[in-house]
Motif scaffolding. Structure first.
Motif, short mmCIF file in Angstrom:
data_model
loop_
_atom_site.label_atom_id
_atom_site.label_comp_id
_atom_site.label_asym_id
_atom_site.label_seq_id
_atom_site.Cartn_x
_atom_site.Cartn_y
_atom_site.Cartn_z
N ARG A 167 -6.24 -4.71 17.58
CA ARG A 167 -5.42 -5.87 17.96
C ARG A 167 -4.07 -5.76 17.28
NH1 ARG A 167 -6.70 -11.39 19.62
NH2 ARG A 167 -5.01 -12.83 19.05
N TRP A 168 -3.02 -5.98 18.07
CA TRP A 168 -1.67 -6.12 17.51
C TRP A 168 -1.25 -7.56 17.69
CZ3 TRP A 168 2.86 -7.97 19.53
CH2 TRP A 168 4.01 -7.80 18.73
N GLU A 169 -0.79 -8.15 16.60
CA GLU A 169 -0.39 -9.56 16.65
C GLU A 169 0.93 -9.72 15.93
OE1 GLU A 169 -2.36 -13.99 15.96
OE2 GLU A 169 -3.57 -12.17 15.81
N GLY A 170 1.88 -10.36 16.60
CA GLY A 170 3.19 -10.60 16.02
C GLY A 170 3.55 -12.08 16.07
N ILE A 171 4.22 -12.55 15.03
CA ILE A 171 4.64 -13.95 14.94
C ILE A 171 6.09 -14.01 14.49
CG2 ILE A 171 4.27 -16.16 13.78
CD1 ILE A 171 1.38 -15.51 13.49
N GLU A 172 6.87 -14.85 15.15
CA GLU A 172 8.26 -15.07 14.75
C GLU A 172 8.49 -16.56 14.60
OE1 GLU A 172 12.87 -13.98 16.04
OE2 GLU A 172 11.21 -13.59 17.42
N THR A 173 9.05 -16.96 13.46
CA THR A 173 9.33 -18.36 13.17
C THR A 173 10.82 -18.52 12.92
OG1 THR A 173 7.15 -18.65 12.15
CG2 THR A 173 8.81 -20.30 11.65
N TRP A 211 -1.05 -4.59 12.79
CA TRP A 211 -2.05 -3.85 13.54
C TRP A 211 -3.39 -4.04 12.84
CZ3 TRP A 211 -1.61 -1.62 18.22
CH2 TRP A 211 -0.33 -1.30 18.69
N SER A 212 -4.40 -4.41 13.60
CA SER A 212 -5.72 -4.67 13.01
C SER A 212 -6.79 -3.81 13.68
CB SER A 212 -6.09 -6.15 13.15
OG SER A 212 -5.21 -6.97 12.43
N PRO A 213 -7.14 -2.67 13.08
CA PRO A 213 -8.31 -1.92 13.56
C PRO A 213 -9.58 -2.59 13.06
CG PRO A 213 -7.28 -0.77 11.74
CD PRO A 213 -6.43 -1.97 11.99
N LEU A 214 -10.61 -2.64 13.90
CA LEU A 214 -11.84 -3.36 13.59
C LEU A 214 -13.04 -2.53 13.99
CD1 LEU A 214 -10.57 -6.62 15.28
CD2 LEU A 214 -10.68 -6.31 12.81
N PHE A 215 -14.05 -2.55 13.15
CA PHE A 215 -15.28 -1.79 13.45
C PHE A 215 -16.48 -2.59 12.97
CE2 PHE A 215 -18.64 0.96 11.75
CZ PHE A 215 -19.02 1.65 12.91
N GLN A 216 -17.50 -2.72 13.82
CA GLN A 216 -18.76 -3.33 13.44
C GLN A 216 -19.90 -2.55 14.08
OE1 GLN A 216 -19.12 -7.66 13.22
NE2 GLN A 216 -17.00 -7.86 13.93
N THR A 217 -21.03 -2.53 13.40
CA THR A 217 -22.18 -1.82 13.95
C THR A 217 -23.46 -2.57 13.62
OG1 THR A 217 -23.33 0.32 14.07
CG2 THR A 217 -22.46 -0.34 11.92
N LEU A 218 -24.44 -2.46 14.51
CA LEU A 218 -25.75 -3.08 14.34
C LEU A 218 -26.81 -2.00 14.52
CD1 LEU A 218 -27.77 -5.47 14.22
CD2 LEU A 218 -27.43 -5.75 16.69
N TRP A 219 -27.70 -1.89 13.53
CA TRP A 219 -28.77 -0.89 13.58
C TRP A 219 -30.11 -1.58 13.36
CZ3 TRP A 219 -30.65 2.59 9.09
CH2 TRP A 219 -31.58 3.53 9.58
N LYS A 220 -30.94 -1.55 14.39
CA LYS A 220 -32.29 -2.10 14.30
C LYS A 220 -33.20 -1.02 13.73
CE LYS A 220 -31.48 -5.34 18.08
NZ LYS A 220 -31.96 -5.93 19.34
#
Length: 732
Positions: free
Chosen positions: A440-446, A463-472
């Motif tokens: 996700r890219w997120e920009g804010i201007e005030t 820039w926000s790289p994100l990772f999640q995993t689920l292991w049964k």
């Protein structure tokens, strides 16, 4: 010391004499009533339960999520969302117990938790107190960020989802009364829904009326560098008033065809507040403050409107497109006349402050999702918004005895523009292993300008790289492990950036003037989450999780002496490390012992640590962080009568904090006991009785400022009261 307030004897006698009228909607809903309902209602219940069993989002989603259902939200008879959230694992509520406050996850305050409404950041001026629990379909608690939602969630995110599903015609009304420290209040909520051909509609709403009487006492002491006391003051404070609120949430669904649905959902809140604050300072030792008494009357009127229009289209091969546009409007008008007196009770100053603020804006979101190929669920989208705030604050002062006066015309405006683009993919690698990737890219201007400061602007993007995993885990149907790695941030709010100065009535190191800082940078964080989950039969579970966050450019309040006055402003100050563990358990006794009573037990516990490298220790943890919190509760559905009893005990520790080199804070632990019960007269009529904050513990918080010349300490003692409620719920 102010006498501890207690509920009125009349309502306490009502509660004590009516234990048979206590019960719980959630537990009762899990067992069919003794009176057999009509066939149509029986079929509808089977459908709802079947859908719930078919998919458990908490257990099966790759991205970690706790889902609180409507039954759980309404079970305790709460009137605010903060009361509901305080019982959830890892969630605490700041402020005085029983009165709501800022919502915190991982023990972190100061805006580290992202609050969302229907998946979007809550609009400017929005307060959770304006939402009735009856208007909410579910609450989603996300410990780790995902690309679809804002990554301004260093501690995590809480998504409030308003009611959407319109299954069949519904007519429901709830009428309640309450007693808070001898002050009477009422609360009425209703739900209407129906379906006609391709059009279905629902409207929920509520009326709230209440009075309050909240005394407090402030003890001020000063000492020399040698430790000799040279100042002692006691300030008695009374805070009384009345509030009224109307909220509506209409929704319309139009089925345009087999693949197209248009949905309109709005939220309206009108709030009226009238209050009086009186301070009386008794100086026992040392110099008296400039003003020894202050009377302030506050009249505030607020109107909030939010409206969304969503188009959902199902495409070929399982793809789906969802586009939403929304507008929001918030207007607040406040008038605050004040009188200030010298130590001899002579009127020194007359002040009138009038202010008006308006927030207007629009948002647009879009999401395209498709099963790109076997085992992959791909989604891309955008999230954009623009808001504009205009605020006027006019201050007029006069004095017949020559006291210093300040007439101010403060006019400013601020524009906030944000844009986010994201892509995410949930990949089922094997039946037991799934992974989630997001970016996700997120920009804010005030931008802001006012008549008493130069134009300022602040721009940031992440820039926000994100990772999640689920292991049964192999060889087990009930054990699984989760892992998440996230990049999140916290952008400075508008009020933190604007260099306007707000004066304190009696300026001191512990009661300074306030101003913003246009040079603030966003706080950036890397986070790691790890959890083990074990699921039990009958809906039980046991989980253990841990987290680590490293936060750069921490923002904290810094007090400095400028031109003879103490001024507090936010600054970026170093790097912080925070970590913690969370434990949770739910145990329906009958799932383990069939002959046991129908009691569902639940408990959670959190322990958090942090340190800030720009502040010397000890106790150099993040300001407002809650080190220890937990909740223990139970629900008991009696077999011999349509009655359910339940309650929960919540605990939050506090202790000393070193905020900066010269600033310290301290607070005592907070304990809260809530009891509830429900008597179900018929399948459509029931009476709920509840006692919130039954322990009515006094709250104590302290602020200290130390320099080479003296030590100044302010301690605030705030008595609280138990709140007794009775709610009659009827369906037609």
């Amino acid at each position: 010391m102010t006498q501890r307030p207690r509920p009125s004897p009349a309502l306490l006698r009502l509660f004590a004499a009516a234990p048979a009228l206590l019960g719980a909607l959630h537990a009762q809903a899990q067992t069919a009533p003794d009176t057999k309902p009509p066939a149509k209602e029986q079929i509808q219940q089977v459908e709802v339960k079947g859908a719930a069993v078919s998919y458990d989002a908490r257990r099966n989603d790759t991205a970690t999520k706790i889902v609180v259902t409507q039954e759980e939200i309404l079970k305790n008879g709460d009137t605010t969302i903060a009361e509901v959230l305080k019982r959830l694992p890892g969630v605490t509520v700041g402020g005085v117990q029983g009165r709501g406050g800022d919502i915190r996850m991982r023990g972190l305050g100061s805006g580290y938790t992202q609050i969302m409404l229907n998946g979007e950041p809550a609009p400017a001026g929005f307060s959770l107190d304006s939402l009735s629990p009856d208007m909410i379909e579910r609450i989603e608690v996300m410990r780790a960020a995902t690309a679809e939602f804002s990554t301004q969630a260093i501690a995590g995110g809480i998504n409030i989802v308003l009611k959407k599903a319109i299954v069949t015609a519904q007519r429901e009304i709830k009428v309640g009364v309450q007693d808070d420290n001898g002050k009477f209040g009422t609360n009425t909520n209703f739900q209407l829904s129906d379906r006609k051909g391709p059009v279905s509609y629902a409207i929920g709403g509520g009326l709230t009326y209440g009075k309050f009487d909240r005394p407090a006492e402030i003890v001020t002491t000063g000492t020399t560098p040698a430790g000799v006391q040279n100042l002692s003051r006691r300030t008695g404070q009374t805070n009384t008033g009345v509030f009224e609120a109307l909220n509506l949430s209409p929704r319309i669904n139009i089925n345009l065809g087999p693949n197209d649905i248009v949905t309109s959902q709005s939220f309206v809140n009108v709030n009226r507040f009238r209050g009086d604050i009186k301070d009386r300072v008794n100086t026992l030792q040392g110099n008296a403050p400039r003003y020894s008494a202050t009377d302030v009357h506050i009249a505030s009127d607020v109107v909030l409107l939010r409206s969304d229009l969503t188009w959902t289209r199902k495409l070929a091969q399982g793809a789906k497109l969802e586009v939403k546009g929304g507008v929001n409007f918030n207007q607040r008008e406040t008038e605050a006349p004040a009188l200030q007196y010298y130590a001899n009770n002579a009127l020194a100053l007359t002040r009138l402050v009038t202010s008006e603020s308006t927030d207007k804006g629009f948002t647009t979101t879009g999401k395209y999702s498709t099963p790109l190929f076997e085992g992959h669920a791909l989604a891309t989208g955008w999230d954009a918004g623009y808001s504009k705030r205009d605020e006027d604050r006019i201050q007029r002062e006069s004095s017949t005895v020559g006291a210093p006066v300040a007439n101010l015309d403060q006019i400013y405006n601020a524009d906030v523009t944000r844009l986010a683009l994201y892509a995410q993919d949930e990949w089922t690698v094997t039946p037991r292993w799934s992974v989630y990737f997001g970016l996700r890219w997120e920009g804010i201007e005030t931008r802001s300008e006012g008549n008493d400061y130069a134009p300022v602007s602040n721009k940031s993007s992440v820039w926000s790289p994100l990772f999640q995993t689920l292991w049964k885990l192999p060889g087990s149907k009930n054990d699984q492990v989760r892992l998440g790695l996230t990049r999140t941030y916290k952008a400075p709010g508008v009020n933190s950036l604007i260099p306007r100065r707000f004066a304190s009535n009696n300026n001191s190191a512990t009661s300074p003037d306030q101003t913003g800082n246009p040079l603030l940078k966003p706080e950036l964080a890397w986070g790691l989450d790890l959890a083990f989950e074990h699921y039990l039969p009958g809906g039980g579970l046991m989980t253990a999780s841990t987290f680590v966050r490293r936060i750069k450019d921490i923002t904290r309040q810094q007090v400095a002496l400028i031109d003879g006055l103490y001024v507090s402003r936010p600054v970026n100050a170093g790097t912080a490390n925070t970590r913690g563990i969370e434990l949770e358990a739910k145990l329906p006794l009958r799932s383990m012992y069939p002959a046991a009573p129908a009691i569902d037990m639940r408990a959670n516990f959190s322990r958090n640590w942090s340190d800030l490298d720009s502040v010397p220790g000890p106790n150099n943890r993040l300001d407002q962080q809650t080190p220890v919190s937990g909740t223990v509760g139970a629900d008991w559905k009696l077999d011999t009568m349509p009655l359910t009893l339940g309650g929960s005990f919540s605990f939050q520790s506090a202790g000393p904090v070193r905020v900066s080199v010269k600033q310290y804070a301290y607070a005592i632990p907070k304990r809260s006991l809530d009891l509830y019960g429900l008597w179900k007269f018929t399948p459509k009529t029931q009476l709920r009785v509840a006692v919130a904050n039954a322990l009515h513990q006094d709250n104590y918080a302290e602020s200290t400022y130390v320099d080479t010349s003296s030590t100044l300490r302010d301690g605030t003692i705030t008595p609280t009261s138990a709140v007794v409620r009775a709610l009659l719920e009827m369906k037609f």
